[in-house]
Design a protein around this motif. Structure first.
Motif, short mmCIF file in Angstrom:
data_model
loop_
_atom_site.label_atom_id
_atom_site.label_comp_id
_atom_site.label_asym_id
_atom_site.label_seq_id
_atom_site.Cartn_x
_atom_site.Cartn_y
_atom_site.Cartn_z
N PRO A 179 -1.77 4.81 -3.57
CA PRO A 179 -2.99 4.85 -4.16
C PRO A 179 -4.03 4.16 -3.37
N THR A 180 -5.29 4.86 -3.34
CA THR A 180 -6.27 3.97 -2.37
C THR A 180 -6.76 2.77 -2.96
N GLU A 181 -6.34 2.72 -4.36
CA GLU A 181 -6.98 1.12 -4.89
C GLU A 181 -6.24 0.17 -4.27
N GLN A 182 -4.86 0.41 -3.92
CA GLN A 182 -3.87 -0.70 -3.27
C GLN A 182 -4.49 -1.09 -1.92
N GLN B 96 -8.66 5.77 4.28
CA GLN B 96 -8.61 4.81 3.24
C GLN B 96 -8.92 3.47 3.69
N VAL C 131 0.80 -1.35 -0.10
CA VAL C 131 -0.04 -0.19 0.03
C VAL C 131 0.90 1.17 0.02
N ALA D 170 -12.21 1.39 2.78
CA ALA D 170 -12.29 -0.16 1.88
C ALA D 170 -13.00 -1.17 2.83
N ASP E 79 -9.44 -6.51 0.17
CA ASP E 79 -10.24 -7.58 -0.54
C ASP E 79 -9.64 -9.06 -0.28
N PHE F 166 -7.51 -0.97 -0.86
CA PHE F 166 -8.79 -1.62 -1.33
C PHE F 166 -8.44 -3.00 -1.59
N ALA F 167 -7.49 -3.20 -2.37
CA ALA F 167 -7.06 -4.48 -2.73
C ALA F 167 -6.24 -5.21 -1.75
N LYS G 4 -16.92 -0.69 2.40
CA LYS G 4 -17.35 -1.06 1.20
C LYS G 4 -17.41 -2.55 1.09
N ARG G 5 -16.49 -3.30 1.71
CA ARG G 5 -16.47 -4.68 1.76
C ARG G 5 -17.83 -5.22 2.35
#
Length: 277
Positions: A68-71, A113, A65, A117, A77, A73-74, A120-121
């Motif tokens: 980026p926020t996407e990392q 962040q 991480v 994440a 997940d 979230f990944a 959202k899960r």
């Protein structure tokens, strides 16, 4: 009233996500969780000291991480945690202009962040984090002593929102200071122990300052217990983690007694700030 214990049940294994796993507390906590049989996932950055991570954490459970926020979230997940131990923080006694952004990133941005994440899960989560004694400057409820403790207090409000809106189970543990073997931080017990070994003079401030020291294994065990206390989704709980309270003079005497060596303590080597606990 509350939920049944989420972790530590006989014959069960929990999925754990630790942020700040390369910190002193993070390393000890990860070890205790793995020893207990839990599946431990950690977040890491490209500059993380990987040598401080427990070797039993496989590469697939080390989630990058780097901004980026996407990392983030990944990572959530992939880990699918039942419980999150959020240990990432950055303390600076007095931040200059260049250090304000890193303090915001570590103490607020990354945590937001992470919470987004997790929200959202949509799965139930126990969220355990640490506060600091410096959030309580001459008063209770919190009154921050400095920027670091103000950011800690602000993030507590963020967590209250996620508890209310997304049914997080939030537990905050407030600690003064910790110590233990293998500590690489410049903390008072390590400083005094090093001075006892070397015979070098040690500059100190006021001998009557009161401190509260908790062994790192006890801090980690408190964190494990925080994952099991009975609170309901949407609740926010807070506890103090306390060890032995003493003056700095008493601590110096204790180190002398244990080590069998006299310390060359230079009291009054630097003045205390006017704004202090």
């Amino acid at each position: 009233k509350g939920s049944p214990p989420r972790t530590g049940n006989a014959g069960s294994m929990s999925r754990i996500l630790i942020t700040g796993a390369s910190s002193y507390l993070g390393a000890v906590l990860a070890r205790q969780l793995i020893d207990r049989g839990d599946e431990v996932h950690v977040t890491v950055r490209s500059g993380t000291g990987l040598d401080r991570l427990d070797a039993r954490i496989p590469d697939a459970h080390r989630h990058l991480v780097d901004g980026p926020t996407e990392q983030v979230f990944a990572a959530v997940d992939a880990a699918r945690p039942d419980c999150v131990y959020h240990l990432v923080s950055l303390y600076l006694r007095s931040a200059d202009v260049a250090q304000v952004r890193p303090m915001l990133d570590a103490n607020i941005d990354f945590g937001v962040q992470l919470c987004e994440a997790l929200a959202k899960r949509g799965a139930p989560v126990r969220f355990v984090t640490f506060g600091t004694y410096s959030q309580f400057y001459r008063t209770d409820p919190p009154r921050p002593l400095d920027l670091y403790s103000a950011l800690k207090t602000a993030f507590a409000e963020v967590l209250a929102y996620y508890a209310d809106a997304h049914a997080f189970e939030v537990v905050t543990l407030t600690i003064y200071d910790s110590y233990g073997p293998g500590d690489w931080r410049t903390k008072i017990v390590k400083v005094l122990a090093d001075a006892a070994r070397s015979g070098n003079a040690v500059p100190l401030s006021d001998p009557e300052i009161e401190i509260d020291l908790t062994h790192i294994d006890d801090v980690a065990r408190a964190a494990l217990t925080a994952a099991d206390v009975a609170i309901s989704p949407g609740d926010v709980a807070a506890y103090a983690v306390s060890g032995e309270r003493m003056t700095l003079r008493e601590l110096v005497r204790m180190v002398e007694q244990v080590s069998g060596r006299s310390l060359d303590a230079k009291w009054g080597s630097y003045p205390l700030p006017e704004r202090r606990i």
